[in-house]
Design a protein around this motif. Sequence first.
Motif, PDB file in Angstrom:
ATOM      1  N   LEU A 261      14.254  44.952  22.977  1.00 17.44           N
ATOM      2  CA  LEU A 261      13.401  44.931  21.489  1.00 17.44           C
ATOM      3  C   LEU A 261      15.191  43.868  21.510  1.00 17.44           C
ATOM      4  O   LEU A 261      15.588  44.078  21.972  1.00 17.44           O
ATOM      5  CB  LEU A 261      14.332  46.528  20.625  1.00 17.44           C
ATOM      6  N   PHE A 262      14.123  42.950  20.552  1.00 16.25           N
ATOM      7  CA  PHE A 262      15.714  41.946  20.593  1.00 16.25           C
ATOM      8  C   PHE A 262      15.908  42.044  18.797  1.00 16.25           C
ATOM      9  O   PHE A 262      14.523  41.949  18.301  1.00 16.25           O
ATOM     10  CB  PHE A 262      14.464  40.533  20.952  1.00 16.25           C
ATOM     11  N   ILE A 263      17.425  41.620  18.665  1.00 16.33           N
ATOM     12  CA  ILE A 263      17.602  41.756  17.098  1.00 16.33           C
ATOM     13  C   ILE A 263      17.927  40.389  17.185  1.00 16.33           C
ATOM     14  O   ILE A 263      18.472  39.867  18.148  1.00 16.33           O
ATOM     15  CB  ILE A 263      18.396  42.863  17.081  1.00 16.33           C
ATOM     16  N   ASP A 264      17.082  39.410  16.058  1.00 18.46           N
ATOM     17  CA  ASP A 264      17.672  38.230  15.749  1.00 18.46           C
ATOM     18  C   ASP A 264      19.485  38.848  15.582  1.00 18.46           C
ATOM     19  O   ASP A 264      19.272  38.721  13.573  1.00 18.46           O
ATOM     20  CB  ASP A 264      16.575  37.252  15.246  1.00 18.46           C
ATOM     21  N   ALA A 265      19.925  37.879  14.765  1.00 15.46           N
ATOM     22  CA  ALA A 265      21.286  38.177  14.361  1.00 15.46           C
ATOM     23  C   ALA A 265      21.367  37.400  13.163  1.00 15.46           C
ATOM     24  O   ALA A 265      22.685  37.532  12.292  1.00 15.46           O
ATOM     25  CB  ALA A 265      23.006  36.866  15.492  1.00 15.46           C
ATOM     26  N   ALA A 287      13.776  51.633  23.734  1.00 13.19           N
ATOM     27  CA  ALA A 287      14.195  50.584  24.384  1.00 13.19           C
ATOM     28  C   ALA A 287      15.362  50.798  24.215  1.00 13.19           C
ATOM     29  O   ALA A 287      16.664  50.478  24.582  1.00 13.19           O
ATOM     30  CB  ALA A 287      13.976  48.596  22.818  1.00 13.19           C
ATOM     31  N   VAL A 288      16.217  51.352  22.011  1.00 16.10           N
ATOM     32  CA  VAL A 288      16.963  52.061  21.544  1.00 16.10           C
ATOM     33  C   VAL A 288      17.710  53.364  22.903  1.00 16.10           C
ATOM     34  O   VAL A 288      18.661  53.464  23.437  1.00 16.10           O
ATOM     35  CB  VAL A 288      16.837  52.623  21.105  1.00 16.10           C
ATOM     36  N   ARG A 289      16.723  53.535  23.181  1.00 23.39           N
ATOM     37  CA  ARG A 289      17.040  55.110  24.911  1.00 23.39           C
ATOM     38  C   ARG A 289      18.048  55.129  25.585  1.00 23.39           C
ATOM     39  O   ARG A 289      18.019  55.519  26.643  1.00 23.39           O
ATOM     40  CB  ARG A 289      16.137  56.016  24.554  1.00 23.39           C
ATOM     41  N   GLN A 290      16.601  53.768  26.206  1.00 23.26           N
ATOM     42  CA  GLN A 290      17.101  53.006  27.048  1.00 23.26           C
ATOM     43  C   GLN A 290      17.970  51.546  27.269  1.00 23.26           C
ATOM     44  O   GLN A 290      17.990  51.154  28.930  1.00 23.26           O
ATOM     45  CB  GLN A 290      15.521  52.633  27.964  1.00 23.26           C
ATOM     46  N   GLY A 291      18.633  51.320  26.052  1.00 25.11           N
ATOM     47  CA  GLY A 291      19.514  50.514  25.698  1.00 25.11           C
ATOM     48  C   GLY A 291      18.897  48.879  26.467  1.00 25.11           C
ATOM     49  O   GLY A 291      19.861  48.373  27.486  1.00 25.11           O
ATOM     50  N   ARG A 292      17.945  49.047  26.283  1.00 27.35           N
ATOM     51  CA  ARG A 292      16.977  47.316  26.458  1.00 27.35           C
ATOM     52  C   ARG A 292      17.059  46.968  25.241  1.00 27.35           C
ATOM     53  O   ARG A 292      15.697  46.527  24.793  1.00 27.35           O
ATOM     54  CB  ARG A 292      15.716  48.061  26.603  1.00 27.35           C
ATOM     55  N   GLY A 317      15.422  35.250  29.393  1.00 30.20           N
ATOM     56  CA  GLY A 317      14.417  35.040  30.120  1.00 30.20           C
ATOM     57  C   GLY A 317      15.457  36.021  31.047  1.00 30.20           C
ATOM     58  O   GLY A 317      14.583  36.392  31.847  1.00 30.20           O
ATOM     59  N   LYS A 318      16.657  36.086  30.997  1.00 28.99           N
ATOM     60  CA  LYS A 318      17.978  36.983  32.224  1.00 28.99           C
ATOM     61  C   LYS A 318      16.845  38.547  31.885  1.00 28.99           C
ATOM     62  O   LYS A 318      17.296  39.264  33.011  1.00 28.99           O
ATOM     63  CB  LYS A 318      19.342  37.059  32.063  1.00 28.99           C
ATOM     64  N   VAL A 319      16.604  38.911  31.077  1.00 27.41           N
ATOM     65  CA  VAL A 319      16.446  40.275  30.342  1.00 27.41           C
ATOM     66  C   VAL A 319      14.756  40.181  31.061  1.00 27.41           C
ATOM     67  O   VAL A 319      14.575  41.293  31.513  1.00 27.41           O
ATOM     68  CB  VAL A 319      16.546  40.631  29.047  1.00 27.41           C
ATOM     69  N   GLN A 352      31.604  34.240  18.182  1.00 24.61           N
ATOM     70  CA  GLN A 352      32.373  34.532  16.971  1.00 24.61           C
ATOM     71  C   GLN A 352      31.667  34.952  15.675  1.00 24.61           C
ATOM     72  O   GLN A 352      32.648  36.012  15.209  1.00 24.61           O
ATOM     73  CB  GLN A 352      33.747  33.613  16.272  1.00 24.61           C
ATOM     74  N   ASP A 353      30.717  34.472  15.446  1.00 22.10           N
ATOM     75  CA  ASP A 353      30.146  34.628  14.542  1.00 22.10           C
ATOM     76  C   ASP A 353      29.382  35.284  14.937  1.00 22.10           C
ATOM     77  O   ASP A 353      28.946  36.589  13.395  1.00 22.10           O
ATOM     78  CB  ASP A 353      29.411  33.185  13.298  1.00 22.10           C
ATOM     79  N   PHE A 354      28.477  35.495  15.780  1.00 21.48           N
ATOM     80  CA  PHE A 354      27.355  36.707  16.261  1.00 21.48           C
ATOM     81  C   PHE A 354      27.481  37.803  17.077  1.00 21.48           C
ATOM     82  O   PHE A 354      27.020  38.401  17.227  1.00 21.48           O
ATOM     83  CB  PHE A 354      26.266  35.668  16.089  1.00 21.48           C
ATOM     84  N   GLY A 355      28.331  37.620  17.705  1.00 16.74           N
ATOM     85  CA  GLY A 355      29.811  38.407  18.747  1.00 16.74           C
ATOM     86  C   GLY A 355      27.767  37.744  20.201  1.00 16.74           C
ATOM     87  O   GLY A 355      27.276  36.670  20.152  1.00 16.74           O
ATOM     88  N   PRO A 356      28.580  38.149  21.437  1.00 18.66           N
ATOM     89  CA  PRO A 356      28.295  37.328  22.610  1.00 18.66           C
ATOM     90  C   PRO A 356      26.456  37.794  22.232  1.00 18.66           C
ATOM     91  O   PRO A 356      26.149  38.204  21.846  1.00 18.66           O
ATOM     92  CB  PRO A 356      29.298  38.291  23.380  1.00 18.66           C
ATOM     93  N   LEU A 357      26.137  36.347  23.098  1.00 21.45           N
ATOM     94  CA  LEU A 357      24.813  35.859  23.193  1.00 21.45           C
ATOM     95  C   LEU A 357      23.658  37.194  24.043  1.00 21.45           C
ATOM     96  O   LEU A 357      24.621  37.151  25.747  1.00 21.45           O
ATOM     97  CB  LEU A 357      24.799  35.209  24.203  1.00 21.45           C
ATOM     98  N   GLY A 358      22.760  38.162  24.022  1.00 21.29           N
ATOM     99  CA  GLY A 358      22.145  38.564  25.038  1.00 21.29           C
ATOM    100  C   GLY A 358      23.022  40.123  24.878  1.00 21.29           C
ATOM    101  O   GLY A 358      22.929  41.399  25.765  1.00 21.29           O
ATOM    102  N   GLN A 359      24.141  40.438  23.718  1.00 23.96           N
ATOM    103  CA  GLN A 359      24.728  41.256  24.138  1.00 23.96           C
ATOM    104  C   GLN A 359      23.842  42.549  23.414  1.00 23.96           C
ATOM    105  O   GLN A 359      23.011  42.779  23.228  1.00 23.96           O
ATOM    106  CB  GLN A 359      25.658  41.678  23.154  1.00 23.96           C
ATOM    107  N   LYS A 360      24.430  43.851  24.237  1.00 24.64           N
ATOM    108  CA  LYS A 360      23.566  45.617  23.710  1.00 24.64           C
ATOM    109  C   LYS A 360      24.376  45.712  22.568  1.00 24.64           C
ATOM    110  O   LYS A 360      25.678  46.525  22.611  1.00 24.64           O
ATOM    111  CB  LYS A 360      23.627  46.220  24.663  1.00 24.64           C
TER     112      LYS A 360
END
Length: 370
Positions: A261-265, A287-292, A317-319, A352-360
């Motif tokens: 699951l990806f969330i658009d910021a 995806a939420v339960r497994q931290g993905r 891509g790294k994911v 700063q506006d959206f948090g780290p890229l690729g964050q969980k």
Amino acid sequence: MSRMLRVIMCLLTCAVALAAAQTAAARSVTDAAGRQVEVPDDPSRIVCLGPGCLRLLAFLEATNRVVGIERFEIAQKTGRPYRLAHPELLALPVIGPGGPKSINQEPDLEALLAVKPQVVFTSAMDGPVAQALQEKIGIPVVALSYGKFARYDPKVFDSLLLAGTILGLGERARAVADFLKDAEADVRARAAKGMARSGFRKPTVYVGGTGFRGTHGLGSTDNPYAPLDWLGADNLASRVTDEGHAFIDREQLLAFDPDVLFIDAAGLSLVADEAARQPEFLGALRAVRQGRTYVLYPFTNYLTNLDTIVVDAYAAGKVLYPETFADVDAVQKADVVYTFLVGKPVYAQMAQDFGPLGQKPAFLGDCGKK
């Protein structure tokens, strides 16, 4: 002096100036609306009207020629790397309101004429509207285009080259196009190599929180979603829409139960609200339960931020293909991309506006655990 009289006097002054410029040196170009427009050679005073127009001029390293900006560029502070990279633009005179409500509309003529532009670039403006504006102000109006609305469309490269040609920056325009094309080719090649690895199973992917005439929660999605398209991902939105935006309900999302699951910021805060109100719903998603679950930066903000598409594609891509993107540092790559395209490494400001890229997202921690 009345406002109308001031506008008339400005029109007359600009008409005289335009005639003089055309007599001195001019050439004809065909703009994105198919109009033949006479433009001066190497104009030094330009303005941009409409979504995405100023971004293209920033890509061309031509912001030093911009003499006025729309109020929307000042008021809306996040999500547009070119604005972060060039804060000096915010001190320029305001030439009109800008924003979605001003699309295909006539600008503030008095304010526009007051900055004495030699060329007016526009985007998302129909040919007849651009022609009527040009005839009214007596200044060349050149229509640019991103192609399909809110999409990554290679037609934008034609407008980059057109603006670059007018400004004597054709080499830079070609370099920008090559940079973006090379990035897409690299992402696609890495993804293809990842999919070819022995035992690889393509995960199902869903992206929620995408912007569409405003911000929305998890049920807002898109097909295509350019970064996922480049990566050859199994975008579950393709099950509900062949082309464009879609809203899906929670039952459909539970039925999809994506692997990733990806969330658009753009909609991150609304998804956080949903998590607070309905933790059992989000916790039911694998995806939420497994931290993905991961955050990507919004690339649809006053049309398409092409640079952020590249940044998101490498991060996603790294994911999806960790082995073939293992040598990519997403943060370093982001600043390489932003520096080349808009002139400064603005990742820190985006973070700063959206948090780290690729964050969980931390707010999902209580929704479900493996």
